[in-house]
Design an enzyme around this catalytic site. Structure first.
Site, mmCIF file in Angstrom:
data_model
loop_
_atom_site.group_PDB
_atom_site.id
_atom_site.type_symbol
_atom_site.label_atom_id
_atom_site.label_comp_id
_atom_site.label_asym_id
_atom_site.label_seq_id
_atom_site.Cartn_x
_atom_site.Cartn_y
_atom_site.Cartn_z
ATOM 1 N N HIS A 97 -0.118 -11.934 0.666
ATOM 2 C CA HIS A 97 -1.531 -11.131 0.279
ATOM 3 C C HIS A 97 -1.335 -11.361 -1.139
ATOM 4 C CE1 HIS A 97 -1.388 -6.449 -0.273
ATOM 5 N NE2 HIS A 97 -2.073 -7.025 -0.421
ATOM 6 N N TYR A 131 0.997 -1.183 -0.154
ATOM 7 C CA TYR A 131 0.134 0.294 -0.113
ATOM 8 C C TYR A 131 0.894 1.068 0.242
ATOM 9 C CZ TYR A 131 -3.660 -3.483 1.258
ATOM 10 O OH TYR A 131 -4.853 -4.474 0.961
HETATM 11 N N1 LIG Z 1 -5.408 -8.030 -0.844
HETATM 12 C C1 LIG Z 1 -7.006 -7.325 -0.208
HETATM 13 O O1 LIG Z 1 -5.345 -8.075 0.434
HETATM 14 C C2 LIG Z 1 -6.833 -5.736 -0.089
HETATM 15 C C3 LIG Z 1 -7.540 -5.539 -1.174
HETATM 16 C C4 LIG Z 1 -8.603 -4.623 -0.679
HETATM 17 C C5 LIG Z 1 -8.567 -3.861 0.081
HETATM 18 N N2 LIG Z 1 -8.011 -4.503 1.347
HETATM 19 C C6 LIG Z 1 -7.968 -4.032 3.242
HETATM 20 O O2 LIG Z 1 -9.058 -3.403 3.191
HETATM 21 C C7 LIG Z 1 -9.132 -1.863 3.735
HETATM 22 C C8 LIG Z 1 -10.236 -1.146 3.499
HETATM 23 O O3 LIG Z 1 -10.359 -0.980 1.733
HETATM 24 P P1 LIG Z 1 -10.293 -0.228 0.795
HETATM 25 O O4 LIG Z 1 -9.620 1.030 1.515
HETATM 26 O O5 LIG Z 1 -9.666 -0.289 -0.497
HETATM 27 O O6 LIG Z 1 -11.954 0.321 0.313
HETATM 28 P P2 LIG Z 1 -13.551 0.720 1.237
HETATM 29 O O7 LIG Z 1 -13.362 0.846 2.800
HETATM 30 O O8 LIG Z 1 -14.599 0.089 0.380
HETATM 31 O O9 LIG Z 1 -13.249 2.235 0.465
HETATM 32 C C9 LIG Z 1 -12.351 2.888 0.773
HETATM 33 C C10 LIG Z 1 -13.279 4.296 0.073
HETATM 34 O O10 LIG Z 1 -14.002 4.528 0.948
HETATM 35 C C11 LIG Z 1 -14.264 6.138 1.527
HETATM 36 N N3 LIG Z 1 -14.606 5.689 3.014
HETATM 37 C C12 LIG Z 1 -14.792 5.574 3.962
HETATM 38 N N4 LIG Z 1 -15.202 5.700 5.032
HETATM 39 C C13 LIG Z 1 -16.637 6.986 4.095
HETATM 40 C C14 LIG Z 1 -17.518 7.462 4.659
HETATM 41 N N5 LIG Z 1 -18.026 7.768 5.923
HETATM 42 N N6 LIG Z 1 -18.015 8.474 3.743
HETATM 43 C C15 LIG Z 1 -17.108 8.596 2.745
HETATM 44 N N7 LIG Z 1 -16.729 7.839 2.346
HETATM 45 C C16 LIG Z 1 -15.692 6.691 2.655
HETATM 46 C C17 LIG Z 1 -12.765 5.725 1.743
HETATM 47 O O11 LIG Z 1 -12.837 8.012 1.431
HETATM 48 P P3 LIG Z 1 -12.240 8.659 2.299
HETATM 49 O O12 LIG Z 1 -10.938 8.373 3.272
HETATM 50 O O13 LIG Z 1 -12.267 10.466 1.916
HETATM 51 O O14 LIG Z 1 -12.824 8.529 4.037
HETATM 52 C C18 LIG Z 1 -11.895 5.234 0.949
HETATM 53 O O15 LIG Z 1 -11.871 6.451 -0.216
HETATM 54 C C19 LIG Z 1 -7.951 -1.355 2.556
HETATM 55 O O16 LIG Z 1 -7.368 -0.861 3.978
HETATM 56 C C20 LIG Z 1 -6.957 -3.021 3.753
HETATM 57 O O17 LIG Z 1 -6.712 -2.553 5.012
HETATM 58 C C21 LIG Z 1 -7.313 -5.969 1.212
#
Ligand SMILES: NC(=O)c1ccc[n+]([C@@H]2O[C@H](COP(=O)([O-])OP(=O)(O)OC[C@H]3O[C@@H](n4cnc5c(N)ncnc54)[C@H](OP(=O)(O)O)[C@@H]3O)[C@@H](O)[C@H]2O)c1
Length: 316
Positions: free
Chosen positions: A120, A56
């Site tokens: 990962h 990341y």
């Molecule tokens: N392959 C893997 O292992 C894998 C893949 C994907 C994800 N992950 C893990 O899962 C975590 C979450 O995934 P992600 O961050 O990619 O996707 P997500 O949680 O589905 O979406 C993140 C997005 O949502 C927005 N967001 C969050 N809360 C919000 C709210 N209350 N209102 C409006 N927008 C909101 C964030 O923007 P703002 O920052 O502007 O709030 C960001 O743009 C990652 O950080 C990672 O740790 C792992």
């Protein structure tokens, strides 16, 4: 905050876990000050499980998270990080790379142990290397106390389920497969949980797909998925709501039906951490849910091709 056991790890995870990919500036540029605030507010409010990876932001998310947690008591939170993915299309599950990666993660995170180490995006890497090098190395590091639990992450649920069961890992993290737009993780999570494996649902907002801002330009969803998610976001806005609210309430309020231990939400903003926590305690609007589901109906369960670059973005 509610807490649930994460399989047999002995960790009780908060129903919302902190997804720290956002701290690697994969959605927008994030300052250390913003990262510190988001992490501090999360921890103060019971979110004591942080998920990150060297990939990341090409190590910047781990560095930012380590700095944000520096002043905190290490006994008050859990860190999950990853090995094996080091670029948009770069995997290495060799024993050497695994050890080197963990040493570097420990330094960046300012700790001498990792609560959950995860391989990962396993669907891409060399499976033989994963099974014969990475996992045995992690088991040795577990005996040495450097890592406490071993997990795998990825997008393809059949791969995650079969490897998790064969290799008896402690945790599975799947992403974008338990959201308003895709429910396929549900029955898989139930089976994994019955096998004693802790399940984490990552990306309930579909990696930004189910937000008012919309999917980032690197999002792997196909055109139809993105078009209908945008239409659903417009519908929510017209009703004076926010699709993020509906998406988070949906994921959190139904997770326990499938024994999903925690939902990993990514945000680099303290105010969104607080919004997400407050939505966890509120009831979903059933009429809005029904109308949004009608808009998304043609693409509910529609996955996307897993190409290198899916599952996040290296960022800056
Ligand atoms: N392959 C893997 O292992 C894998 C893949 C994907 C994800 N992950 C893990 O899962 C975590 C979450 O995934 P992600 O961050 O990619 O996707 P997500 O949680 O589905 O979406 C993140 C997005 O949502 C927005 N967001 C969050 N809360 C919000 C709210 N209350 N209102 C409006 N927008 C909101 C964030 O923007 P703002 O920052 O502007 O709030 C960001 O743009 C990652 O950080 C990672 O740790 C792992």
């Amino acid at each position: 905050m509610k807490y649930h056991p994460l399989g047999r790890t002995g960790i009780d995870v908060p129903e919302i876990a902190f997804g720290a990919a956002s701290l690697g500036s994969i959605y927008f540029d994030v300052s250390q000050d913003e990262a510190n605030k988001a992490v501090a507010v999360a921890l103060e409010n019971g979110i004591n499980y942080f998920d990150v990876a060297p990939y990341y932001g090409m190590t910047t998310a781990e560095t930012a998270l380590g700095a944000a947690l520096k002043a905190m008591d290490r006994n008050t939170f859990h860190i999950a990080t990853k090995i094996g993915r080091y670029g948009d299309a770069e995997w290495d599950f060799s024993a050497d790379a695994t050890r080197r990666s963990i040493e570097a993660s420990l330094k960046r995170l300012g700790t001498d142990y990792i609560d959950v180490i995860q391989c990962h995006d396993i669907e891409y890497g060399d499976r033989q290397q994963l099974v014969h090098e990475a996992l045995p190395t992690l088991r040795k590091l577990k005996e040495e106390g450097v890592v406490r639990n071993i997990g795998i992450t990825g997008y393809l649920l059949d791969v995650l389920e079969s490897v998790a069961k064969e290799q008896q890992v402690d945790t599975v993290m799947a992403y974008c497969t338990y959201t308003l737009q895709d429910r396929r993780l549900g029955p898989v999570a139930k089976r994994l949980s019955e096998a004693g494996i802790g399940v984490l649902n990552a990306s309930p907002l579909g990696m930004g797909l189910l937000t008012q801002r919309g999917a980032p330009d690197w999002h792997p969803g196909n055109e139809k998925v993105i078009e209908l998610a945008n239409a659903a976001a417009r519908l929510c806005k017209a009703r004076g709501s926010d699709i993020s609210e509906l998406a988070i309430k949906f994921a959190l309020s139904t997770a326990r039906e499938f024994d999903i231990a925690t939902t990993v939400i990514g945000t680099a903003r303290a105010e969104n951490v607080m919004r997400n926590i407050s939505w966890a305690g509120e009831v979903i609007d059933p009429d809005l849910l029904e109308d949004v589901e009608a808009v998304l109906e043609p693409v509910i369960g529609a996955g996307w091709d897993v190409l290198p670059g899916s599952g996040g973005k290296a960022g800056k």
